[in-house]
Design an enzyme around this catalytic site. Structure first.
Site, mmCIF file in Angstrom:
data_model
loop_
_atom_site.group_PDB
_atom_site.id
_atom_site.type_symbol
_atom_site.label_atom_id
_atom_site.label_comp_id
_atom_site.label_asym_id
_atom_site.label_seq_id
_atom_site.Cartn_x
_atom_site.Cartn_y
_atom_site.Cartn_z
ATOM 1 N N SER A 164 0.798 -1.183 -0.094
ATOM 2 C CA SER A 164 -0.213 0.101 0.161
ATOM 3 C C SER A 164 0.985 1.341 0.005
ATOM 4 O O SER A 164 0.414 2.408 -0.356
ATOM 5 C CB SER A 164 -0.959 -0.052 1.236
ATOM 6 O OG SER A 164 -0.161 -0.164 2.299
ATOM 7 N N ASN A 196 -3.891 5.859 -1.345
ATOM 8 C CA ASN A 196 -3.568 6.191 -0.214
ATOM 9 C C ASN A 196 -2.962 7.700 0.174
ATOM 10 O O ASN A 196 -3.078 8.385 1.322
ATOM 11 C CB ASN A 196 -2.638 5.276 0.469
ATOM 12 C CG ASN A 196 -3.185 4.040 0.626
ATOM 13 O OD1 ASN A 196 -4.352 3.972 1.291
ATOM 14 N ND2 ASN A 196 -2.537 2.975 0.548
ATOM 15 N N HIS A 233 -2.098 -3.254 -6.490
ATOM 16 C CA HIS A 233 -2.865 -2.754 -5.277
ATOM 17 C C HIS A 233 -4.114 -3.055 -5.189
ATOM 18 O O HIS A 233 -4.825 -2.388 -5.895
ATOM 19 C CB HIS A 233 -2.142 -1.335 -5.092
ATOM 20 C CG HIS A 233 -2.701 -0.772 -3.645
ATOM 21 N ND1 HIS A 233 -2.907 0.637 -3.377
ATOM 22 C CD2 HIS A 233 -2.875 -1.305 -2.593
ATOM 23 C CE1 HIS A 233 -3.272 0.778 -2.285
ATOM 24 N NE2 HIS A 233 -3.472 -0.372 -1.607
HETATM 25 N N1 3HC Z 1 -15.903 -11.482 0.499
HETATM 26 C C1 3HC Z 1 -17.066 -11.676 -0.461
HETATM 27 N N2 3HC Z 1 -17.973 -10.544 -0.400
HETATM 28 C C2 3HC Z 1 -18.061 -9.652 0.642
HETATM 29 C C3 3HC Z 1 -17.278 -9.439 1.728
HETATM 30 C C4 3HC Z 1 -16.156 -10.503 1.372
HETATM 31 N N3 3HC Z 1 -15.188 -10.354 2.436
HETATM 32 N N4 3HC Z 1 -17.414 -8.582 2.350
HETATM 33 C C5 3HC Z 1 -18.530 -8.140 1.958
HETATM 34 N N5 3HC Z 1 -19.181 -8.900 0.990
HETATM 35 C C6 3HC Z 1 -20.183 -8.625 0.140
HETATM 36 C C7 3HC Z 1 -21.640 -8.791 0.785
HETATM 37 O O1 3HC Z 1 -21.833 -10.426 0.464
HETATM 38 C C8 3HC Z 1 -22.506 -7.973 0.253
HETATM 39 O O2 3HC Z 1 -22.846 -8.616 -0.989
HETATM 40 P P1 3HC Z 1 -24.161 -7.855 -2.064
HETATM 41 O O3 3HC Z 1 -23.987 -6.467 -2.145
HETATM 42 O O4 3HC Z 1 -24.250 -8.714 -3.074
HETATM 43 O O5 3HC Z 1 -25.461 -8.107 -0.745
HETATM 44 C C9 3HC Z 1 -21.577 -6.888 -0.149
HETATM 45 O O6 3HC Z 1 -20.285 -7.266 -0.127
HETATM 46 C C10 3HC Z 1 -21.853 -5.508 1.064
HETATM 47 O O7 3HC Z 1 -21.657 -6.159 2.492
HETATM 48 P P2 3HC Z 1 -22.574 -6.211 3.505
HETATM 49 O O8 3HC Z 1 -24.032 -6.148 2.901
HETATM 50 O O9 3HC Z 1 -22.083 -7.375 4.411
HETATM 51 O O10 3HC Z 1 -21.999 -4.654 4.354
HETATM 52 P P3 3HC Z 1 -21.943 -3.419 3.590
HETATM 53 O O11 3HC Z 1 -22.844 -3.062 2.823
HETATM 54 O O12 3HC Z 1 -21.708 -2.500 4.957
HETATM 55 O O13 3HC Z 1 -20.577 -3.288 2.829
HETATM 56 C C11 3HC Z 1 -18.154 -3.072 2.497
HETATM 57 C C12 3HC Z 1 -19.342 -3.797 3.318
HETATM 58 C C13 3HC Z 1 -18.193 -3.699 1.454
HETATM 59 C C14 3HC Z 1 -16.913 -3.379 3.342
HETATM 60 C C15 3HC Z 1 -18.630 -1.519 2.442
HETATM 61 O O14 3HC Z 1 -18.806 -1.021 3.842
HETATM 62 C C16 3HC Z 1 -17.476 -0.755 1.873
HETATM 63 O O15 3HC Z 1 -17.377 -0.643 0.500
HETATM 64 N N6 3HC Z 1 -16.645 -0.004 2.499
HETATM 65 C C17 3HC Z 1 -15.304 0.734 2.158
HETATM 66 C C18 3HC Z 1 -14.208 -0.325 2.047
HETATM 67 C C19 3HC Z 1 -13.272 0.472 1.466
HETATM 68 O O16 3HC Z 1 -13.042 1.616 1.492
HETATM 69 N N7 3HC Z 1 -12.094 -0.415 1.362
HETATM 70 C C20 3HC Z 1 -10.881 0.076 0.755
HETATM 71 C C21 3HC Z 1 -9.889 0.225 2.125
HETATM 72 S S1 3HC Z 1 -8.368 0.967 1.818
HETATM 73 C C22 3HC Z 1 -7.552 -0.219 1.181
HETATM 74 O O17 3HC Z 1 -7.818 -1.486 1.265
HETATM 75 C C23 3HC Z 1 -6.007 -0.062 0.583
HETATM 76 C C24 3HC Z 1 -5.127 -0.224 1.561
HETATM 77 O O18 3HC Z 1 -3.807 0.152 1.022
HETATM 78 C C25 3HC Z 1 -5.018 0.621 2.805
#
Ligand code: 3HC
Length: 283
Positions: A120, A191, A141
């Site tokens: 990252s 980031n 990434h």
């Molecule tokens: N694997 C597979 N599917 C998953 C999953 C996983 N680990 N986690 C969630 N899902 C699916 C769920 O089944 C659901 O599917 P659907 O739309 O078909 O119903 C969908 O994703 C949404 O999940 P939930 O209903 O459980 O929960 P939310 O609607 O609250 O979504 C989230 C959860 C997808 C994490 C959402 O909150 C989100 O997009 N958050 C922001 C995440 C983000 O910003 N990530 C980037 C982080 S930074 C990074 O990674 C980079 C690093 O360098 C720091």
């Protein structure tokens, strides 16, 4: 370049998600980690995430079983990478560990193998120099949760070759992701923009501007972010956020990237977010 066999190094949150996505798209993946317990935990997470996809009818039961069948977990580093056309490295964000891994990869992989890092914030140019095969080194990434997030930042190091870049860009599209090309500068694009926002939210907590819950509510309801910045910081890990802010501050040399003292205090106290059970929220 025809990429068929893929190795993923590191079975943690990002590594198991990356292995999951490649296997779901038909690739044979060897998932490498140092301990059996890390591998078991990674495979269990993949199993749970696949069954979540089956429940949501995104994937059939048969496809989920086939996906899992394409992943071979192993603690053998050399046997895990020696046949790979592409190695995706997702080990801890630590320069010493990464350096050791790239030295070993240079010995153990085919000369034509592409070495892609999920880092990252560590410089791809620096990783290329460690491998002594800089033309084959690139950043791939991914974002957490990997099976859900569409973006892959494709990071071109100073010496990444056009062949490597084109092969990895095409591969990201093949696995259903949307690749975006960025050059190798601190924090890349994702980031460099995300972390200062999270850092500023932490300054708002430190200065008592509002509670963590209210700060998050402002960004969720006012800006339609799926998670507020403090919940997201907990999700990413406060140690990871701090280390990325340090890289931005050091690498760009501008004090606008100084990490918030409250972030540093929380990390020192062991409050790392979701993974430690406590951060801005309790889990
Ligand atoms: N694997 C597979 N599917 C998953 C999953 C996983 N680990 N986690 C969630 N899902 C699916 C769920 O089944 C659901 O599917 P659907 O739309 O078909 O119903 C969908 O994703 C949404 O999940 P939930 O209903 O459980 O929960 P939310 O609607 O609250 O979504 C989230 C959860 C997808 C994490 C959402 O909150 C989100 O997009 N958050 C922001 C995440 C983000 O910003 N990530 C980037 C982080 S930074 C990074 O990674 C980079 C690093 O360098 C720091």
């Amino acid at each position: 370049m025809n990429i068929q066999r893929i190795s993923v190094i590191g079975a943690g949150t990002m590594g198991n998600g990356i292995a999951h996505v490649f296997a779901q798209n038909g690739f044979s993946v060897s998932l490498v980690d140092v301990t059996e317990s890390a591998l078991q935990k990674g495979i269990e997470t993949i199993r749970q995430n696949l069954s979540r996809q089956v429940k949501k009818a995104v994937l059939s039961e048969a496809d989920a079983t086939a996906t899992l069948g394409r992943i071979t977990p192993t603690t053998g580093f050399v046997s895990g990478v020696e046949h790979a056309d592409l190695v995706v490295e997702a080990v801890a964000e630590n320069n010493d560990i990464k350096s050791q891994v790239y030295h070993s990869l240079a010995e153990a992989t085919k000369p034509s193998a592409i070495l892609a890092s999920n880092t990252s914030s560590i410089s791809i140019t620096w990783l290329g120099a460690q491998s002594k095969r800089a033309g084959n080194v690139i950043g791939m990434h991914f974002f957490n949760p990997v099976p859900v997030m569409k973006l892959v930042e494709i990071v071109r190091g100073y010496e990444t070759s056009d062949t490597t870049y084109q092969a990895v860009f095409a591969l990201a599209e093949k696995i259903g992701k949307s690749p975006v090309t960025v050059q190798d500068y601190p924090g890349f694009v994702s980031n460099r923009i995300l972390m200062p926002m999270i850092n500023e939210a932490i300054y708002c907590v430190m200065e008592g501007v509002a509670t963590p819950q209210d700060i998050d509510m402002v960004m969720r309801l006012g800006m339609a972010h799926p998670m507020g910045p403090l919940a997201l910081a907990d999700f990413i890990g406060l140690d990871v956020c701090l280390s990325i802010m340090d890289v931005l501050h050091r690498g760009i040399g501008d004090d606008k990237y100084r990490p918030c003292p409250l972030l540093r205090n929380m990390v020192t106290a062991g409050l790392l977010g979701k993974k430690s059970g406590k951060g801005f929220y309790s889990y």
